[in-house]
Design a protein around this motif. Sequence first.
Motif, PDB file in Angstrom:
ATOM      1  N   MET A   1      79.407  29.602  19.593  1.00 45.48           N
ATOM      2  CA  MET A   1      80.776  29.384  19.160  1.00 45.48           C
ATOM      3  C   MET A   1      81.047  30.082  17.830  1.00 45.48           C
ATOM      4  N   LEU A   2      80.004  30.242  17.018  1.00 44.63           N
ATOM      5  CA  LEU A   2      80.176  30.928  15.734  1.00 44.63           C
ATOM      6  C   LEU A   2      80.597  32.373  15.953  1.00 44.63           C
ATOM      7  N   MET A   3      80.059  33.016  16.986  1.00 44.58           N
ATOM      8  CA  MET A   3      80.433  34.404  17.282  1.00 44.58           C
ATOM      9  C   MET A   3      81.922  34.494  17.618  1.00 44.58           C
ATOM     10  N   THR A   4      82.466  33.457  18.225  1.00 44.20           N
ATOM     11  CA  THR A   4      83.861  33.472  18.644  1.00 44.20           C
ATOM     12  C   THR A   4      84.802  33.000  17.540  1.00 44.20           C
ATOM     13  N   LEU A   5      84.421  31.957  16.831  1.00 44.91           N
ATOM     14  CA  LEU A   5      85.343  31.320  15.901  1.00 44.91           C
ATOM     15  C   LEU A   5      85.358  31.918  14.502  1.00 44.91           C
ATOM     16  N   TYR A   6      84.242  32.466  14.038  1.00 39.58           N
ATOM     17  CA  TYR A   6      84.178  32.997  12.674  1.00 39.58           C
ATOM     18  C   TYR A   6      84.041  34.513  12.718  1.00 39.58           C
ATOM     19  N   LYS A   7      84.904  35.203  12.024  1.00 39.15           N
ATOM     20  CA  LYS A   7      84.845  36.664  11.989  1.00 39.15           C
ATOM     21  C   LYS A   7      84.094  37.155  10.761  1.00 39.15           C
ATOM     22  N   GLY A   8      84.651  36.971   9.588  1.00 39.73           N
ATOM     23  CA  GLY A   8      84.045  37.509   8.368  1.00 39.73           C
ATOM     24  C   GLY A   8      84.350  38.987   8.230  1.00 39.73           C
ATOM     25  N   ASP A   9      83.569  39.676   7.416  1.00 43.39           N
ATOM     26  CA  ASP A   9      83.761  41.106   7.181  1.00 43.39           C
ATOM     27  C   ASP A   9      83.250  41.922   8.364  1.00 43.39           C
ATOM     28  N   VAL A  10      83.799  43.122   8.481  1.00 45.55           N
ATOM     29  CA  VAL A  10      83.349  44.052   9.515  1.00 45.55           C
ATOM     30  C   VAL A  10      82.056  44.716   9.054  1.00 45.55           C
ATOM     31  N   ILE A  11      81.106  44.831   9.963  1.00 40.66           N
ATOM     32  CA  ILE A  11      79.859  45.529   9.668  1.00 40.66           C
ATOM     33  C   ILE A  11      79.958  46.912  10.295  1.00 40.66           C
ATOM     34  N   ASN A  12      79.817  47.941   9.486  1.00 43.52           N
ATOM     35  CA  ASN A  12      79.886  49.312   9.981  1.00 43.52           C
ATOM     36  C   ASN A  12      78.484  49.837  10.258  1.00 43.52           C
ATOM     37  N   PHE A  13      78.264  50.243  11.498  1.00 44.70           N
ATOM     38  CA  PHE A  13      77.000  50.854  11.879  1.00 44.70           C
ATOM     39  C   PHE A  13      77.165  52.368  11.899  1.00 44.70           C
ATOM     40  N   ILE A  14      76.059  53.075  11.920  1.00 49.24           N
ATOM     41  CA  ILE A  14      76.095  54.546  11.909  1.00 49.24           C
ATOM     42  C   ILE A  14      76.885  55.071  13.101  1.00 49.24           C
ATOM     43  N   TRP A  15      76.656  54.491  14.295  1.00 47.68           N
ATOM     44  CA  TRP A  15      77.316  54.975  15.499  1.00 47.68           C
ATOM     45  C   TRP A  15      78.786  54.582  15.574  1.00 47.68           C
ATOM     46  N   SER A  16      79.215  53.622  14.758  1.00 40.57           N
ATOM     47  CA  SER A  16      80.592  53.164  14.879  1.00 40.57           C
ATOM     48  C   SER A  16      81.496  53.591  13.728  1.00 40.57           C
ATOM     49  N   GLU A  17      80.940  54.128  12.651  1.00 42.05           N
ATOM     50  CA  GLU A  17      81.780  54.507  11.511  1.00 42.05           C
ATOM     51  C   GLU A  17      82.789  55.584  11.890  1.00 42.05           C
ATOM     52  N   HIS A  18      82.333  56.627  12.576  1.00 42.43           N
ATOM     53  CA  HIS A  18      83.227  57.713  12.978  1.00 42.43           C
ATOM     54  C   HIS A  18      84.268  57.207  13.980  1.00 42.43           C
ATOM     55  N   ALA A  19      83.845  56.384  14.911  1.00 37.78           N
ATOM     56  CA  ALA A  19      84.753  55.884  15.944  1.00 37.78           C
ATOM     57  C   ALA A  19      85.803  54.953  15.349  1.00 37.78           C
ATOM     58  N   HIS A  20      85.416  54.137  14.359  1.00 37.80           N
ATOM     59  CA  HIS A  20      86.373  53.199  13.773  1.00 37.80           C
ATOM     60  C   HIS A  20      87.428  53.904  12.939  1.00 37.80           C
ATOM     61  N   THR A  21      87.061  54.989  12.311  1.00 36.17           N
ATOM     62  CA  THR A  21      88.040  55.667  11.469  1.00 36.17           C
ATOM     63  C   THR A  21      89.024  56.479  12.298  1.00 36.17           C
ATOM     64  N   HIS A  22      88.606  56.937  13.485  1.00 31.49           N
ATOM     65  CA  HIS A  22      89.483  57.772  14.302  1.00 31.49           C
ATOM     66  C   HIS A  22      90.163  57.030  15.439  1.00 31.49           C
ATOM     67  N   SER A  23      89.760  55.795  15.704  1.00 31.17           N
ATOM     68  CA  SER A  23      90.401  55.066  16.799  1.00 31.17           C
ATOM     69  C   SER A  23      91.491  54.178  16.243  1.00 31.17           C
ATOM     70  N   SER A  24      92.504  53.936  17.064  1.00 27.16           N
ATOM     71  CA  SER A  24      93.582  53.068  16.612  1.00 27.16           C
ATOM     72  C   SER A  24      93.099  51.628  16.688  1.00 27.16           C
ATOM     73  N   SER A  25      93.520  50.828  15.735  1.00 22.90           N
ATOM     74  CA  SER A  25      93.069  49.446  15.718  1.00 22.90           C
ATOM     75  C   SER A  25      93.769  48.667  16.823  1.00 22.90           C
ATOM     76  N   ALA A  26      93.051  47.671  17.340  1.00 25.63           N
ATOM     77  CA  ALA A  26      93.603  46.859  18.418  1.00 25.63           C
ATOM     78  C   ALA A  26      94.705  45.965  17.866  1.00 25.63           C
TER      79      ALA A  26
END
Length: 186
Positions: A1-26
């Motif tokens: 339930m913690l995975m669903t209910l609590y968000k916190g800060d975003v963790i940027n991984f090496i494989w996702s940094e490029h994708a997060h900066t160029h993709s539109s946010s949901a």
Amino acid sequence: MLMTLYKGDVINFIWSEHAHTHSSSAPETSGKDWVKGSILLIIATFAWASFFIIQTVTLTRYSAHLSLTAIVCFLGTLQSIAVTFVMEHKPSAWTIGWDMNLLAAAYAGIVTSSISYYVQGLIMQKTGPVFVTSFSPLMMIIVAIMGSFILAEKIYVGGVIGGVIIVAGLYAVLWGKHKEHKEKRS
């Protein structure tokens, strides 16, 4: 339930940094959708637990694993047909050609349903339902990791903390089952 209910800060991984900066946010979801999703998640969890209880009782009385797997998959197919009739009104939804739709349907039916239910039944008969169900929460971790790789979804601190708790809980269950098995042997 913690995975669903609590968000916190975003963790940027090496494989996702490029994708997060160029993709539109949901787009942000409304509170109504969040509540409806949480209720459906709770119902799905109870249904999944009930399925394991029924499967355990059935396997103690009826030891033909392959027949039980066929019955479960057939009833799942009937349920899917009924839902499709209600939700999809276009006749084109029923056409399956020699393309990715056929491959996806075959993979879902053969690998994710038939083989997994058969193996679950075998393991459940040898070790009991606790051992089989203790691995179910790993599905959330796998989905989060694959979603980060493939769909460039964000992973939050709450998800990582929840994942660590899931792995610790799985380890505790496996350790307890191992001790129980050693005590039964001696």
